[in-house]
Design an enzyme around this catalytic site. Structure first.
Site, PDB file in Angstrom:
ATOM      1  N   GLN A 102       4.126  -1.556  -1.131  1.00  0.00           N
ATOM      2  CA  GLN A 102       3.795  -2.025   0.229  1.00  0.00           C
ATOM      3  C   GLN A 102       3.338  -0.837   1.063  1.00  0.00           C
ATOM      4  O   GLN A 102       2.905  -1.000   2.190  1.00  0.00           O
ATOM      5  CB  GLN A 102       5.036  -2.626   0.880  1.00  0.00           C
ATOM      6  CG  GLN A 102       5.560  -3.859   0.174  1.00  0.00           C
ATOM      7  CD  GLN A 102       6.962  -4.193   0.663  1.00  0.00           C
ATOM      8  OE1 GLN A 102       7.132  -4.796   1.706  1.00  0.00           O
ATOM      9  NE2 GLN A 102       7.961  -3.802  -0.095  1.00  0.00           N
ATOM     10  N   HIS A 120      -0.671  -3.670   0.820  1.00  0.00           N
ATOM     11  CA  HIS A 120      -1.046  -3.632   2.245  1.00  0.00           C
ATOM     12  C   HIS A 120      -2.223  -2.698   2.525  1.00  0.00           C
ATOM     13  O   HIS A 120      -2.482  -2.363   3.678  1.00  0.00           O
ATOM     14  CB  HIS A 120       0.163  -3.209   3.096  1.00  0.00           C
ATOM     15  CG  HIS A 120       1.239  -4.252   3.131  1.00  0.00           C
ATOM     16  ND1 HIS A 120       2.557  -3.968   3.369  1.00  0.00           N
ATOM     17  CD2 HIS A 120       1.181  -5.591   2.934  1.00  0.00           C
ATOM     18  CE1 HIS A 120       3.267  -5.096   3.329  1.00  0.00           C
ATOM     19  NE2 HIS A 120       2.459  -6.084   3.064  1.00  0.00           N
ATOM     20  N   CYS A 131     -20.841  -3.033   8.780  1.00  0.00           N
ATOM     21  CA  CYS A 131     -21.563  -3.220   7.501  1.00  0.00           C
ATOM     22  C   CYS A 131     -20.615  -3.428   6.320  1.00  0.00           C
ATOM     23  O   CYS A 131     -21.056  -3.728   5.219  1.00  0.00           O
ATOM     24  CB  CYS A 131     -22.520  -2.062   7.230  1.00  0.00           C
ATOM     25  SG  CYS A 131     -21.694  -0.507   6.830  1.00  0.00           S
ATOM     26  N   CYS A 149     -19.203   4.548  11.621  1.00  0.00           N
ATOM     27  CA  CYS A 149     -19.780   4.555  10.272  1.00  0.00           C
ATOM     28  C   CYS A 149     -20.992   5.487  10.246  1.00  0.00           C
ATOM     29  O   CYS A 149     -21.906   5.347  11.075  1.00  0.00           O
ATOM     30  CB  CYS A 149     -20.203   3.132   9.919  1.00  0.00           C
ATOM     31  SG  CYS A 149     -21.028   2.982   8.339  1.00  0.00           S
ATOM     32  N   CYS A 152     -24.240   3.005   9.651  1.00  0.00           N
ATOM     33  CA  CYS A 152     -24.772   1.999  10.590  1.00  0.00           C
ATOM     34  C   CYS A 152     -24.262   2.185  12.016  1.00  0.00           C
ATOM     35  O   CYS A 152     -24.675   1.460  12.919  1.00  0.00           O
ATOM     36  CB  CYS A 152     -24.452   0.590  10.088  1.00  0.00           C
ATOM     37  SG  CYS A 152     -22.740   0.120  10.362  1.00  0.00           S
ATOM     38  N   GLY A 189      13.645   0.950  -2.155  1.00  0.00           N
ATOM     39  CA  GLY A 189      13.486   1.174  -0.713  1.00  0.00           C
ATOM     40  C   GLY A 189      12.711   0.119   0.043  1.00  0.00           C
ATOM     41  O   GLY A 189      11.803   0.446   0.798  1.00  0.00           O
ATOM     42  N   THR A 190      13.087  -1.152  -0.143  1.00  0.00           N
ATOM     43  CA  THR A 190      12.425  -2.197   0.632  1.00  0.00           C
ATOM     44  C   THR A 190      13.453  -3.185   1.175  1.00  0.00           C
ATOM     45  O   THR A 190      14.403  -3.545   0.487  1.00  0.00           O
ATOM     46  CB  THR A 190      11.324  -2.914  -0.185  1.00  0.00           C
ATOM     47  OG1 THR A 190      10.732  -3.927   0.629  1.00  0.00           O
ATOM     48  CG2 THR A 190      11.836  -3.514  -1.479  1.00  0.00           C
ATOM     49  N   ALA A 234      16.744   7.168  -2.985  1.00  0.00           N
ATOM     50  CA  ALA A 234      15.780   7.037  -4.085  1.00  0.00           C
ATOM     51  C   ALA A 234      15.508   8.395  -4.728  1.00  0.00           C
ATOM     52  O   ALA A 234      15.382   8.505  -5.945  1.00  0.00           O
ATOM     53  CB  ALA A 234      14.485   6.428  -3.561  1.00  0.00           C
TER      54      ALA A 234
HETATM   55  P1  NAD Z   1      11.258  -1.126   5.919  1.00  0.00           P
HETATM   56  O1  NAD Z   1      10.769  -0.071   6.826  1.00  0.00           O
HETATM   57  O2  NAD Z   1      11.439  -2.488   6.470  1.00  0.00           O
HETATM   58  O3  NAD Z   1      12.659  -0.694   5.245  1.00  0.00           O
HETATM   59  C1  NAD Z   1      12.828   0.457   4.485  1.00  0.00           C
HETATM   60  C2  NAD Z   1      13.927   0.232   3.442  1.00  0.00           C
HETATM   61  O4  NAD Z   1      14.130   1.456   2.740  1.00  0.00           O
HETATM   62  C3  NAD Z   1      15.296  -0.169   4.034  1.00  0.00           C
HETATM   63  O5  NAD Z   1      15.834  -1.206   3.243  1.00  0.00           O
HETATM   64  C4  NAD Z   1      16.130   1.121   3.918  1.00  0.00           C
HETATM   65  O6  NAD Z   1      17.498   0.865   3.736  1.00  0.00           O
HETATM   66  C5  NAD Z   1      15.526   1.765   2.677  1.00  0.00           C
HETATM   67  N1  NAD Z   1      15.636   3.215   2.615  1.00  0.00           N
HETATM   68  C6  NAD Z   1      15.505   4.116   3.633  1.00  0.00           C
HETATM   69  N2  NAD Z   1      15.628   5.369   3.167  1.00  0.00           N
HETATM   70  C7  NAD Z   1      15.835   5.264   1.828  1.00  0.00           C
HETATM   71  C8  NAD Z   1      16.026   6.230   0.786  1.00  0.00           C
HETATM   72  N3  NAD Z   1      16.014   7.537   1.020  1.00  0.00           N
HETATM   73  N4  NAD Z   1      16.197   5.767  -0.474  1.00  0.00           N
HETATM   74  C9  NAD Z   1      16.215   4.427  -0.736  1.00  0.00           C
HETATM   75  N5  NAD Z   1      16.029   3.481   0.207  1.00  0.00           N
HETATM   76  C10 NAD Z   1      15.846   3.904   1.467  1.00  0.00           C
HETATM   77  O7  NAD Z   1      10.313  -1.090   4.676  1.00  0.00           O
HETATM   78  P2  NAD Z   1       9.524  -2.187   3.927  1.00  0.00           P
HETATM   79  O8  NAD Z   1      10.442  -3.224   3.419  1.00  0.00           O
HETATM   80  O9  NAD Z   1       8.685  -1.464   2.983  1.00  0.00           O
HETATM   81  O10 NAD Z   1       8.589  -2.849   5.066  1.00  0.00           O
HETATM   82  C11 NAD Z   1       7.881  -2.111   6.017  1.00  0.00           C
HETATM   83  C12 NAD Z   1       6.378  -2.293   5.973  1.00  0.00           C
HETATM   84  O11 NAD Z   1       5.830  -1.248   6.739  1.00  0.00           O
HETATM   85  C13 NAD Z   1       5.810  -2.111   4.611  1.00  0.00           C
HETATM   86  O12 NAD Z   1       5.301  -3.304   4.222  1.00  0.00           O
HETATM   87  C14 NAD Z   1       4.730  -1.042   4.720  1.00  0.00           C
HETATM   88  O13 NAD Z   1       3.445  -1.614   4.666  1.00  0.00           O
HETATM   89  C15 NAD Z   1       4.847  -0.479   6.075  1.00  0.00           C
HETATM   90  N6  NAD Z   1       5.211   0.960   6.128  1.00  0.00           N
HETATM   91  C16 NAD Z   1       4.702   1.819   5.212  1.00  0.00           C
HETATM   92  C17 NAD Z   1       5.047   3.155   5.269  1.00  0.00           C
HETATM   93  C18 NAD Z   1       4.472   4.086   4.230  1.00  0.00           C
HETATM   94  O14 NAD Z   1       3.361   3.856   3.755  1.00  0.00           O
HETATM   95  N7  NAD Z   1       5.227   5.119   3.844  1.00  0.00           N
HETATM   96  C19 NAD Z   1       5.912   3.617   6.251  1.00  0.00           C
HETATM   97  C20 NAD Z   1       6.393   2.706   7.206  1.00  0.00           C
HETATM   98  C21 NAD Z   1       6.036   1.370   7.116  1.00  0.00           C
END
Ligand code: NAD
Length: 247
Positions: A102, A120, A131, A149, A152, A189-190, A234
């Protein structure tokens, strides 16, 4: 760290035919990128409306100023951490077949992962709203905002999805297909609260996969689909899991 559970998870991944990794913002926290939500989340510092398409179109300069600060000045300097590297090493060794992420930060690819489905989108490219051409962000100057761009003159938008935008079709198709093929899915981590991404582990579970989850705290997935929950950072759990799988 619960050694017994890590050992159990390592065995499952080692014996899997098609293990898939599914990551969220938490895997990049140890690279210095805050998640959106929670105490240290980006939305405590910035107004999320900068990622509303309507606001972007009506206030392009203001939206781009914040987008540049978060996603290009700051995120652009982050480096993969041990968790990204372990995921890449497991793919290289043949144990992980695909990474569904994500995240938009490009850190899986920087760590060496090859089969990455960016659900995403990505910060790597800028998309011309006139374009439709995509340009590597590295080739476009962000000195004058909004960037335009070079072909264009149309306004450029980051090639990641804003609120209420459609998921990129190809990434969505490949992600759900990988979930259906998987016999083990490793969530890292989600929260499981962002939809439709949050449905991916459910699809994997329905089609027979065992779900392993790495997170600091329990998520929506822990209570619904997770079979083995590995609690912790993680960046600490993944290298240990890698060590046990590759030993
Ligand atoms: P979220 O921000 O909703 O939650 C993050 C999750 O990671 C939580 O469950 C938290 O407990 C866990 N976490 C935090 N630190 C951790 C660690 N060190 N080790 C393991 N787990 C850990 O994240 P989401 O569910 O991915 O949703 C947020 C949306 O925001 C995503 O869909 C993404 O597109 C976007 N986003 C992306 C980034 C990026 O690209 N790095 C950063 C912020 C948000």
């Amino acid at each position: 760290m619960d050694e017994n559970k890590i050992e159990q998870a390592a065995k499952l991944i080692k014996n899997a035919k098609y293990a898939v990794v599914f990551t969220g913002a938490g895997i990049s926290v140890e690279s210095g990128i805050p998640p959106f939500r929670g105490e240290d989340g980006l939305w405590n510092k910035y107004d999320p409306s900068i990622l509303e398409l309507g606001y972007f179109h009506s206030h392009p300069k203001e939206a781009w100023t914040v987008i540049k600060e978060i996603f290009y000045d700051f995120m652009g300097k982050s480096k993969p951490n041990p968790a990204h590297i372990s995921v890449a090493n497991l793919e290289k060794a043949g144990y992980v077949k695909a990474v569904i992420t994500q995240n938009i930060d490009n850190l899986h690819q920087e760590a060496g992962s090859k089969e990455v489905y960016e659900f995403h989108g990505t910060v790597r490219n800028l998309l011309c709203l006139q374009c439709g051409k995509k340009h590597p962000a590295a080739d476009i100057s962000l000195e004058k905002l909004p960037p335009v761009c070079p072909e264009c003159g149309g306004m450029l938008k980051p090639d990641f999805i804003f609120f209420s935008e459609q998921i990129p079709e190809k990434a969505s198709h490949l992600s759900f297909q990988a979930a259906e093929k998987s016999d083990v899915m490793l969530l890292i981590g989600t929260t499981g609260e962002v939809m439709p991404a949050g449905f991916i582990p459910h699809r994997a579970k329905e089609t027979g996969a065992t779900i392993i989850e790495v997170n600091l705290v329990e998520s929506a997935h822990t209570r619904s689909v997770t079979d083995i929950y590995l609690q912790g950072k993680a960046g600490e759990i993944m290298p240990e899991l890698e060590r046990q799988i590759l030993s």
